[in-house]
Write an enzyme that holds these catalytic residues in place. Structure first.
Site, mmCIF file in Angstrom:
data_model
loop_
_atom_site.group_PDB
_atom_site.id
_atom_site.type_symbol
_atom_site.label_atom_id
_atom_site.label_comp_id
_atom_site.label_asym_id
_atom_site.label_seq_id
_atom_site.Cartn_x
_atom_site.Cartn_y
_atom_site.Cartn_z
ATOM 1 N N VAL A 295 45.368 -9.095 28.688
ATOM 2 C CA VAL A 295 46.101 -8.052 29.415
ATOM 3 C C VAL A 295 45.177 -7.299 30.382
ATOM 4 C CG1 VAL A 295 47.649 -6.070 29.205
ATOM 5 C CG2 VAL A 295 47.614 -7.800 27.390
ATOM 6 N N VAL B 155 51.985 6.121 44.743
ATOM 7 C CA VAL B 155 51.488 7.281 43.988
ATOM 8 C C VAL B 155 51.249 8.492 44.898
ATOM 9 C CG1 VAL B 155 49.438 8.081 42.712
ATOM 10 C CG2 VAL B 155 50.456 5.871 42.141
ATOM 11 N N ARG C 109 32.519 -6.464 26.250
ATOM 12 C CA ARG C 109 31.441 -6.721 25.292
ATOM 13 C C ARG C 109 30.287 -7.449 25.960
ATOM 14 N NH1 ARG C 109 35.239 -8.365 20.624
ATOM 15 N NH2 ARG C 109 35.119 -6.577 19.245
ATOM 16 N N GLU D 31 54.056 2.268 27.024
ATOM 17 C CA GLU D 31 55.223 1.382 27.204
ATOM 18 C C GLU D 31 54.885 -0.071 26.861
ATOM 19 O OE1 GLU D 31 58.743 1.965 28.371
ATOM 20 O OE2 GLU D 31 58.503 0.082 27.293
ATOM 21 N N ILE E 53 59.192 -5.334 28.914
ATOM 22 C CA ILE E 53 60.532 -4.721 28.895
ATOM 23 C C ILE E 53 60.421 -3.192 28.902
ATOM 24 C CG2 ILE E 53 62.713 -4.518 27.634
ATOM 25 C CD1 ILE E 53 62.064 -7.143 26.228
ATOM 26 N N GLU F 228 48.017 -11.786 18.816
ATOM 27 C CA GLU F 228 46.978 -10.769 18.651
ATOM 28 C C GLU F 228 45.646 -11.473 18.392
ATOM 29 O OE1 GLU F 228 47.631 -7.309 19.034
ATOM 30 O OE2 GLU F 228 49.356 -8.369 19.791
ATOM 31 N N LYS G 220 55.667 -1.938 15.973
ATOM 32 C CA LYS G 220 56.628 -1.675 17.051
ATOM 33 C C LYS G 220 57.895 -1.019 16.488
ATOM 34 C CE LYS G 220 54.809 -5.510 19.771
ATOM 35 N NZ LYS G 220 54.813 -6.975 19.924
HETATM 36 N N1 LIG Z 1 48.642 -10.113 24.696
HETATM 37 C C1 LIG Z 1 49.850 -9.584 24.720
HETATM 38 O O1 LIG Z 1 50.851 -10.262 24.981
HETATM 39 C C2 LIG Z 1 50.042 -8.136 24.445
HETATM 40 C C3 LIG Z 1 49.012 -7.344 23.999
HETATM 41 N N2 LIG Z 1 49.223 -6.022 23.745
HETATM 42 C C4 LIG Z 1 48.141 -5.186 23.285
HETATM 43 O O2 LIG Z 1 47.199 -5.043 24.338
HETATM 44 C C5 LIG Z 1 45.891 -4.942 23.800
HETATM 45 C C6 LIG Z 1 45.012 -6.026 24.380
HETATM 46 O O3 LIG Z 1 45.583 -7.278 24.044
HETATM 47 P P1 LIG Z 1 44.962 -8.635 24.639
HETATM 48 O O4 LIG Z 1 44.510 -8.422 26.015
HETATM 49 O O5 LIG Z 1 45.952 -9.693 24.346
HETATM 50 O O6 LIG Z 1 43.721 -8.816 23.668
HETATM 51 P P2 LIG Z 1 42.400 -9.668 23.929
HETATM 52 O O7 LIG Z 1 41.793 -9.900 22.596
HETATM 53 O O8 LIG Z 1 42.699 -10.819 24.820
HETATM 54 O O9 LIG Z 1 41.508 -8.633 24.761
HETATM 55 C C7 LIG Z 1 40.809 -7.572 24.217
HETATM 56 C C8 LIG Z 1 39.446 -7.574 24.885
HETATM 57 O O10 LIG Z 1 38.769 -6.392 24.490
HETATM 58 C C9 LIG Z 1 37.419 -6.757 24.209
HETATM 59 N N3 LIG Z 1 36.865 -5.774 23.284
HETATM 60 C C10 LIG Z 1 37.233 -5.539 22.008
HETATM 61 N N4 LIG Z 1 36.468 -4.551 21.506
HETATM 62 C C11 LIG Z 1 35.623 -4.175 22.484
HETATM 63 C C12 LIG Z 1 34.603 -3.189 22.585
HETATM 64 N N5 LIG Z 1 34.280 -2.437 21.544
HETATM 65 N N6 LIG Z 1 33.954 -3.042 23.752
HETATM 66 C C13 LIG Z 1 34.257 -3.813 24.808
HETATM 67 N N7 LIG Z 1 35.224 -4.778 24.786
HETATM 68 C C14 LIG Z 1 35.877 -4.941 23.637
HETATM 69 C C15 LIG Z 1 37.513 -8.145 23.604
HETATM 70 O O11 LIG Z 1 36.264 -8.820 23.707
HETATM 71 C C16 LIG Z 1 38.606 -8.774 24.457
HETATM 72 O O12 LIG Z 1 38.073 -9.393 25.603
HETATM 73 C C17 LIG Z 1 46.061 -5.007 22.274
HETATM 74 O O13 LIG Z 1 46.166 -3.699 21.764
HETATM 75 C C18 LIG Z 1 47.373 -5.749 22.106
HETATM 76 O O14 LIG Z 1 48.010 -5.432 20.907
HETATM 77 C C19 LIG Z 1 50.446 -5.427 23.930
HETATM 78 C C20 LIG Z 1 51.502 -6.156 24.366
HETATM 79 C C21 LIG Z 1 51.394 -7.583 24.639
HETATM 80 N N1 LIG Z 2 51.107 -10.381 19.800
HETATM 81 C C1 LIG Z 2 52.192 -9.676 20.405
HETATM 82 C C2 LIG Z 2 51.835 -9.316 21.808
HETATM 83 C C3 LIG Z 2 52.776 -8.331 22.365
HETATM 84 O O1 LIG Z 2 52.959 -7.241 21.866
HETATM 85 C C4 LIG Z 2 53.430 -10.558 20.432
HETATM 86 O O2 LIG Z 2 53.317 -11.750 20.134
HETATM 87 O O3 LIG Z 2 54.506 -10.037 20.712
HETATM 88 NA NA NA Z 3 57.647 -2.350 26.912
#
Ligand SMILES: NC(=O)C1=CN([C@@H]2O[C@H](COP(=O)(O)OP(=O)(O)OC[C@H]3O[C@@H](n4cnc5c(N)ncnc54)[C@H](O)[C@@H]3O)[C@@H](O)[C@H]2O)C=CC1
Ligand SMILES: N[C@@H](CC=O)C(=O)O
Ligand code: NA
Length: 437
Positions: A14, A33, A45, A127, A134, A188, A203
């Site tokens: 994301v 904006v 990281r 959101e 959505i 996740e 959620k």
């Molecule tokens: N992937 C999805 O479809 C969705 C994700 N989310 C939420 O968005 C957030 C991010 O999700 P993703 O991007 O999928 O996860 P991801 O695991 O792909 O990305 C997270 C990134 O943060 C980095 N990270 C973690 N701890 C760190 C730290 N202490 N310092 C620096 N970097 C650090 C990781 O190395 C990774 O690159 C989560 O909270 C997830 O639940 C929400 C809705 C949908």
């Molecule tokens: N892991 C979640 C990501 C979005 O919130 C999902 O599969 O819906």
């Molecule tokens: Na939403």
């Protein structure tokens, strides 16, 4: 034109898409904006890690603590509780608006974070945390704030919907479908949160809190994931014109004495194939909302994935940025209600029970007697004799699939417990709740 400084924490599925949009669409965003959104840095990281999106190397830093200081907007997309929580608190302390997609954090530490944000007079927006792209939280919080929501029913986890849909439509194995969902960026970091239902439960807690103006957290949610759903359950559902979906349900229940309570639960659920939620395929999500005056509303779209989720994050960023440009306080709910969270036993539902039974006279009578004892009535009963799996000279196994009428969850659970103990029942193959019939 003024400039608003934006810090981004995390550059995964994301975060990388959020960075791309902030850079690619900078002019459009500034026009919407009334101030430039300057991406001041991205905390990662490892600065040199390979990424899906090409981004200027000078934006990366491993020093998230310094990055969050003195920014107008901090976007948290690290996931997990720590260090996300501490960094958000630090950002709030230094006067930044915070945008996050972290449902696990909001559902466990939300109250502390809102209180801190409120005290500091800054916004906390999330959101993206529910149903990805959505728009669902803003409609509940704002568009429906003059109505009374009675029930929310949703497919809110893309990964599990993708897995169940693949198993249903292509006969894919659970593990292969999960791997594909991970590769597509839906899951996740630890996919246990998806398949055990915890992501949907977080959620569900957020949806319930906003819908019923009461603080609910993860502990208030009954949670069952999809790991026990078998290919046989899916095939049996298909035979009966049903489909299995992981649903998050939040509903207001009123006891005989008029007391209101809220049930929030996540579990695999059988739905008729004609139900609108049955048509939600792949990683798509959908949320049904029922309100006293609006009636039924349905919100549908991409619930997971980098770019769709980034769209929701940017929506919050633009909205927060506009408010920063316009000035004035952040309006929150004047008073919250304190409606009790109800245990699962308080719910009324119906069950589909799969049984492996001895194929002999009197079995059905014994089972029917137990239903009668608990006051649970049977809607349909279907028997399949498995001659194909019987060894030579042995009696084939008989499989029963019984669908009940709606009844109290406690009576249904007690019925299953007593049936399990019957000598003519070899095993209880599955117990799934049914909605929408
Ligand atoms: N992937 C999805 O479809 C969705 C994700 N989310 C939420 O968005 C957030 C991010 O999700 P993703 O991007 O999928 O996860 P991801 O695991 O792909 O990305 C997270 C990134 O943060 C980095 N990270 C973690 N701890 C760190 C730290 N202490 N310092 C620096 N970097 C650090 C990781 O190395 C990774 O690159 C989560 O909270 C997830 O639940 C929400 C809705 C949908
Ligand atoms: N892991 C979640 C990501 C979005 O919130 C999902 O599969 O819906
Ligand atoms: Na939403």
């Amino acid at each position: 034109m003024d400039t608003l400084k934006v810090a981004l924490l995390g550059c995964g599925n994301v975060g990388s898409q959020v960075a791309r949009i902030l850079l690619e669409d900078a002019d459009d965003l500034a026009a919407r904006v009334g101030a430039k959104l300057e991406l001041a840095g991205i905390a990662v990281r490892n600065v040199d890690a390979p990424r899906d999106v090409e981004l200027p190397r000078e934006l990366f830093t491993t020093d998230a603590e310094t990055l969050v200081k003195d920014k107008d907007i901090v976007i948290e997309l690290l996931g997990g509780i720590e260090p996300a929580r501490s960094l958000i608190l630090r950002a709030i302390d230094s006067g930044a608006t915070v945008v996050t997609g972290n449902k696990a954090l909001i559902a466990t530490n939300g109250q502390q974070l809102y209180a801190k944000a409120h005290e500091a007079g800054v916004r906390l927006a999330y959101e993206a945390a529910v149903a990805g792209a959505i728009p669902i939280l803003r409609p509940i919080r704002e568009s429906l704030s003059g109505d009374r929501i009675t029930r929310v029913l949703g497919i809110v986890n893309g990964t599990t919907n993708y897995i169940l849909d693949q198993m249903d439509s292509t006969g894919a194995q659970f593990a292969d479908a999960l791997k594909a969902a991970q590769d597509l960026g839906y899951a996740e970091a630890d996919p246990t949160a998806d398949i055990e239902g915890l992501d949907a439960a977080a959620k569900g807690a957020i949806l319930a809190s906003l819908s019923f103006h009461t603080d609910f957290n993860l502990d208030d949610v009954y949670c069952e994931g999809i790991t026990k759903v078998t290919a046989d359950d899916i095939a049996a559902a298909k035979d009966a014109q049903l489909v299995i979906k992981l649903l998050a349900i939040a509903e207001k229940l009123i006891a005989e004495d008029g007391t209101e309570g809220i049930s929030v639960r996540v579990h695999p659920t059988l739905l008729p194939r004609t139900h609108p939620l049955a048509a939600v395929h792949g990683a798509f999500n959908a949320v049904f909302v029922e309100a006293d005056n609006a009636g039924q509303l349905m919100f549908y779209g991409q619930g997971a994935g980098g770019a769709p989720t980034a769209s929701a994050v940017l929506g919050d960023v633009v909205s927060a940025a506009r408010a920063l440009v316009a000035g004035g306080p952040w309006r929150v709910e004047a008073t919250k209600r304190q409606i009790a969270a109800l245990p699962l036993s308080a719910v009324t539902t119906s069950y589909c029970i799969g049984l492996d039974v001895a194929d002999q006279p009197g079995v059905l009578a014994k089972i029917a007697q137990i239903f009668a004892t608990h006051g649970v009535s049977i809607e349909t009963m279907r028997q399949t004799i498995h001659t194909e799996t019987a060894a030579a000279g042995e009696k084939p196994a008989a499989e029963l699939r019984i669908v009940t009428h709606r009844g109290p969850e406690s009576a249904l659970a007690a019925t299953v417990a007593d049936i399990r103990a019957l000598d003519v029942v070899n095993s209880v193959i599955s117990v799934l709740r049914v909605e929408g019939v």
